[in-house]
Scaffold this motif. Structure first.
Motif, PDB file in Angstrom:
ATOM      1  N   VAL A 376      -1.878  15.439  -9.546  1.00  0.00           N
ATOM      2  CA  VAL A 376      -3.160  13.917 -10.264  1.00  0.00           C
ATOM      3  C   VAL A 376      -3.320  13.454 -11.404  1.00  0.00           C
ATOM      4  O   VAL A 376      -3.022  12.538 -11.824  1.00  0.00           O
ATOM      5  CB  VAL A 376      -4.257  13.757  -8.946  1.00  0.00           C
ATOM      6  N   ASN A 377      -3.820  14.728 -12.509  1.00  0.00           N
ATOM      7  CA  ASN A 377      -3.732  14.704 -13.458  1.00  0.00           C
ATOM      8  C   ASN A 377      -2.366  13.803 -14.226  1.00  0.00           C
ATOM      9  O   ASN A 377      -2.783  13.100 -15.123  1.00  0.00           O
ATOM     10  CB  ASN A 377      -4.109  16.008 -14.349  1.00  0.00           C
ATOM     11  N   ALA A 378      -1.094  14.967 -13.546  1.00  0.00           N
ATOM     12  CA  ALA A 378      -0.301  14.401 -14.901  1.00  0.00           C
ATOM     13  C   ALA A 378       0.231  12.814 -14.564  1.00  0.00           C
ATOM     14  O   ALA A 378       0.913  12.242 -15.318  1.00  0.00           O
ATOM     15  CB  ALA A 378       0.541  15.147 -13.975  1.00  0.00           C
ATOM     16  N   LEU A 379       0.462  12.125 -12.852  1.00  0.00           N
ATOM     17  CA  LEU A 379       0.584  11.060 -13.110  1.00  0.00           C
ATOM     18  C   LEU A 379      -0.752   9.894 -13.556  1.00  0.00           C
ATOM     19  O   LEU A 379      -0.141   9.365 -14.418  1.00  0.00           O
ATOM     20  CB  LEU A 379      -0.046  10.888 -11.149  1.00  0.00           C
ATOM     21  N   TYR A 380      -2.276  10.414 -13.327  1.00  0.00           N
ATOM     22  CA  TYR A 380      -2.874   9.817 -14.059  1.00  0.00           C
ATOM     23  C   TYR A 380      -2.622   9.602 -15.812  1.00  0.00           C
ATOM     24  O   TYR A 380      -2.823   8.308 -16.602  1.00  0.00           O
ATOM     25  CB  TYR A 380      -4.583  10.068 -14.002  1.00  0.00           C
ATOM     26  N   ARG A 381      -2.264  10.466 -16.198  1.00  0.00           N
ATOM     27  CA  ARG A 381      -1.920  10.948 -17.920  1.00  0.00           C
ATOM     28  C   ARG A 381      -0.333   9.898 -18.325  1.00  0.00           C
ATOM     29  O   ARG A 381      -0.084   8.939 -19.699  1.00  0.00           O
ATOM     30  CB  ARG A 381      -1.907  11.875 -18.374  1.00  0.00           C
ATOM     31  N   ARG A 382       0.389  10.578 -17.640  1.00  0.00           N
ATOM     32  CA  ARG A 382       1.060   8.961 -17.575  1.00  0.00           C
ATOM     33  C   ARG A 382       1.078   7.306 -17.313  1.00  0.00           C
ATOM     34  O   ARG A 382       2.173   6.946 -18.834  1.00  0.00           O
ATOM     35  CB  ARG A 382       2.807  10.184 -16.621  1.00  0.00           C
ATOM     36  N   GLY A 383      -0.010   7.723 -16.478  1.00  0.00           N
ATOM     37  CA  GLY A 383       0.064   5.960 -16.577  1.00  0.00           C
ATOM     38  C   GLY A 383      -0.460   5.916 -17.723  1.00  0.00           C
ATOM     39  O   GLY A 383       0.478   4.373 -18.006  1.00  0.00           O
ATOM     40  N   GLN A 384      -1.593   6.586 -18.210  1.00  0.00           N
ATOM     41  CA  GLN A 384      -1.686   5.474 -20.121  1.00  0.00           C
ATOM     42  C   GLN A 384      -0.630   6.044 -20.843  1.00  0.00           C
ATOM     43  O   GLN A 384      -0.842   4.904 -21.521  1.00  0.00           O
ATOM     44  CB  GLN A 384      -3.101   7.064 -19.779  1.00  0.00           C
ATOM     45  N   VAL A 385      -0.271   6.884 -20.945  1.00  0.00           N
ATOM     46  CA  VAL A 385       1.228   7.311 -21.490  1.00  0.00           C
ATOM     47  C   VAL A 385       2.021   6.078 -21.424  1.00  0.00           C
ATOM     48  O   VAL A 385       1.872   4.887 -22.667  1.00  0.00           O
ATOM     49  CB  VAL A 385       2.155   8.208 -21.669  1.00  0.00           C
ATOM     50  N   ILE A 405      -3.577   9.446  -4.100  1.00  0.00           N
ATOM     51  CA  ILE A 405      -4.180  10.645  -3.962  1.00  0.00           C
ATOM     52  C   ILE A 405      -5.687  11.098  -4.082  1.00  0.00           C
ATOM     53  O   ILE A 405      -6.425  11.660  -3.309  1.00  0.00           O
ATOM     54  CB  ILE A 405      -3.741  11.785  -4.675  1.00  0.00           C
ATOM     55  N   ASN A 406      -6.019   9.974  -4.210  1.00  0.00           N
ATOM     56  CA  ASN A 406      -7.909   9.909  -4.581  1.00  0.00           C
ATOM     57  C   ASN A 406      -8.310   8.547  -4.728  1.00  0.00           C
ATOM     58  O   ASN A 406      -8.415   8.152  -6.087  1.00  0.00           O
ATOM     59  CB  ASN A 406      -8.119  10.542  -5.653  1.00  0.00           C
ATOM     60  N   PRO A 407      -8.159   7.846  -3.505  1.00  0.00           N
ATOM     61  CA  PRO A 407      -8.548   6.248  -3.682  1.00  0.00           C
ATOM     62  C   PRO A 407     -10.232   5.704  -4.683  1.00  0.00           C
ATOM     63  O   PRO A 407     -10.259   4.940  -4.598  1.00  0.00           O
ATOM     64  CB  PRO A 407      -8.698   5.864  -1.677  1.00  0.00           C
ATOM     65  N   LYS A 408     -10.998   7.412  -4.300  1.00  0.00           N
ATOM     66  CA  LYS A 408     -12.288   6.999  -5.100  1.00  0.00           C
ATOM     67  C   LYS A 408     -12.305   7.273  -6.567  1.00  0.00           C
ATOM     68  O   LYS A 408     -12.887   7.583  -6.821  1.00  0.00           O
ATOM     69  CB  LYS A 408     -13.678   7.667  -4.791  1.00  0.00           C
ATOM     70  N   ASP A 409     -11.174   7.236  -7.188  1.00  0.00           N
ATOM     71  CA  ASP A 409     -10.615   8.046  -8.498  1.00  0.00           C
ATOM     72  C   ASP A 409     -11.263   5.833  -9.628  1.00  0.00           C
ATOM     73  O   ASP A 409     -10.520   5.268  -9.385  1.00  0.00           O
ATOM     74  CB  ASP A 409      -9.268   7.961  -8.539  1.00  0.00           C
ATOM     75  N   VAL A 410     -12.263   6.489 -10.101  1.00  0.00           N
ATOM     76  CA  VAL A 410     -12.370   4.700 -10.405  1.00  0.00           C
ATOM     77  C   VAL A 410     -12.148   4.843 -11.133  1.00  0.00           C
ATOM     78  O   VAL A 410     -11.960   3.401 -12.231  1.00  0.00           O
ATOM     79  CB  VAL A 410     -14.265   4.538 -10.489  1.00  0.00           C
TER      80      VAL A 410
END
Length: 521
Positions: A376-385, A405-410
């Motif tokens: 989830v961290n890699a997916l989130y960070r790649r989305g930012q990039v 993976i985490n529906p509550k990731d605000v």
């Protein structure tokens, strides 16, 4: 919109100096554990326990140790100055820091608990550069300089920048320096929520092994963390030591025990035992697990914007859950689709896929995702990039997977809200922002983002309500100030709107260009 954090609570400073041990010699250490950041969802659990265990171990290894917990900017400055004052020519100086860290302008910064970070320039104002600290220790003549930095956590600060930056940067350190990060360069890991970090567990295990030079100790630590995390966390190590140094001085089977250690030192245990909490200076209660801070912070929005120096920060008022009439309302009937020419960012323009594929950060993150599709961290960070490079559809896909993976990731909800707004998917954006605010009321970043959604949709009264709510939490939130000015003008309050716009432009001259890139003029 720019991602901001909430208020700054008055935080306790506790620097607990310990008198030199009998065999301390010229070994000096400063150990800092920062856990109670008002911008985080909850106080971190690991830093305080880790700092106490590391301090306890270093005392047994003959270091004179000062330990600081939940240090403000002034507290960290005093602690570093005290360390500088102790260093003598030829001595050993060690810094351990556990908390949040950020890289900016290719330097790594340790962040105090009261930092007011809204833009990248605030990092350099409020943070403490590791290179600067090592350089100052070097000028005092230290022969061996060691920095152990456990600050590669996913944090609420760096996600606020349009210019993508995550994790820590390589250190250009003077000769005779040993630096170790708990994770790879430009890499972040989630705080496990446990009592101790994996990095410190492995570090303490290896420090207790006799007959090891410091470089070998840290290399074994690196291998232990990598193995235990199944290659998900690989510490970074850099050495320019010009002389042999071992954490365990003298005899191979025993170590000098400090007379002032509490509890009294005994034969080293095979596994780290949490020492009793150190005594606290007057007026500073012991750092028991603090109450959860008020609703907190998160994320950046992508497009890169150079930021003008911010004016001196004013204390942010405590957010009061004031009612926000209208802002939960649904959008009016959607306007005609936004034409690419009106977006400023040309979201429909073709993306240079070859350049994206060659980007080293994207390559690294893609490799992680290939080995673990649920990272989830890699997916989130790649989305930012991707978002920062204008690859909005790719960014949304990564945020989709993050939320699967985490529906509550605000933070992912807020980022997807913002990205959808840029490309004109206003109904989807509103849904994301509403959900983020349902999960975290008074989430200033989502209020700021939803204000933009409402502004672009023509719901100017709702936009004003959102921007008002965001500015009550952070009066220096330039994007909300400028957005409110535009909304007021469109609502017929020309003079009030002009004042907001003028104030926002004075704080950040680039704000007009930024909003133009969103299709708002």
């Amino acid at each position: 919109m720019k991602i901001r954090f909430l208020l700054l609570l008055p935080l306790m400073l506790s620097v607990i100096p310990t008198a030199p041990s009998v065999a301390a010699g010229d070994r000096f250490a400063l150990v800092i554990g920062n856990a109670k950041y008002p911008d985080a969802d909850t106080p971190l659990k690991e830093p305080l326990n880790d700092a106490r265990d590391v301090a306890d171990e270093l005392k047994r290894d003959g270091f004179t140790v000062d330990i600081g917990e939940n240090l403000t900017g002034d507290g960290m400055r005093r602690a570093f100055d005290k360390l500088y004052g102790k260093v003598k020519p030829g001595s050993v100086a060690l810094v351990f820091f556990s908390g949040f860290g950020i890289q900016s302008a290719r330097q790594s910064y340790m962040i105090p608990v009261d930092a007011q970070i809204w833009t990248e320039s605030d990092v350099r104002r409020d943070g403490f550069s590791l290179e600067t600290v090592l350089g100052e220790i070097n000028t005092r003549g230290a022969g061996v300089k060691i920095a152990l930095i456990d600050a590669s956590r996913r944090n609420p600060f760096e996600r606020r920048f349009r210019s993508y930056s995550a994790g820590l940067a390589p250190v250009i350190a003077p000769n005779g320096t040993l630096v170790m990060y708990s994770a790879a360069l430009a890499s972040v890991i989630s705080d496990t929520g446990g009592d101790h970090s994996l990095f410190v567990q492995e570090l303490l295990k290896e420090i207790r092994v006799p007959d090891l030079m410091a470089e070998e100790t840290l290399n074994r630590t690196k291998m232990g963390v990598t193995r235990a995390s199944r290659n998900e966390q690989v510490p970074w190590l850099s050495s320019s030591l010009a002389e042999d140094f071992s954490f365990i001085p003298g005899a191979h089977t025993s170590r000098p025990t400090a007379t002032n250690v509490t509890p009294p030192a005994t034969t080293p245990a095979p596994a780290p035992q949490p020492p009793a909490p150190p005594a606290v200076v007057a007026n500073n209660p012991p750092p028991a697990p603090p109450p959860a801070p008020p609703a907190p912070p998160p994320l950046p929005k992508p497009p890169e914007v150079s930021v003008a120096p911010s004016p001196a920060p004013a204390p942010a008022p405590a957010p009061s859950p004031t009612p926000r009439p209208q802002i939960e309302a649904a959008l009016p009937p959607p306007p005609p689709p936004v034409k690419p020419a009106d977006t400023g960012t040309s979201p429909s323009a073709p993306v240079d896929t070859a350049a994206l594929a060659d980007d080293p950060t994207i390559k690294s993150l893609t490799a992680k995702i290939a080995s673990n599709p649920d990272d989830v961290n890699a997916l989130y960070r790649r989305g930012q990039v991707y978002a920062s490079k204008g690859a909005y559809n790719l960014a949304i896909k990564d945020f989709d997977d993050t939320l699967r993976i985490n529906p509550k990731d605000v933070e992912a909800l807020n980022n997807r809200c913002w990205t959808r707004t840029v490309i004109g998917d206003l109904q989807g954006a509103l849904k994301d922002c509403n959900e983020a605010l349902r999960l975290r009321p008074n989430f200033v970043d989502a209020l700021d983002s939803r204000g933009l959604v409402n502004l672009k949709s023509g719901a100017v009264k709702n936009a004003i309500a959102d921007f008002d709510a965001a500015l009550k939490i952070n009066p220096r939130l330039t994007s909300s100030l400028y957005g409110r000015g535009i909304a007021k003008q469109r609502n017929g309050s020309a003079s009030e709107g002009a004042l907001d716009i003028a104030n926002a432009k004075a704080m950040d001259p680039n704000i007009v260009q930024e909003f133009a890139s969103y299709g708002v003029r």
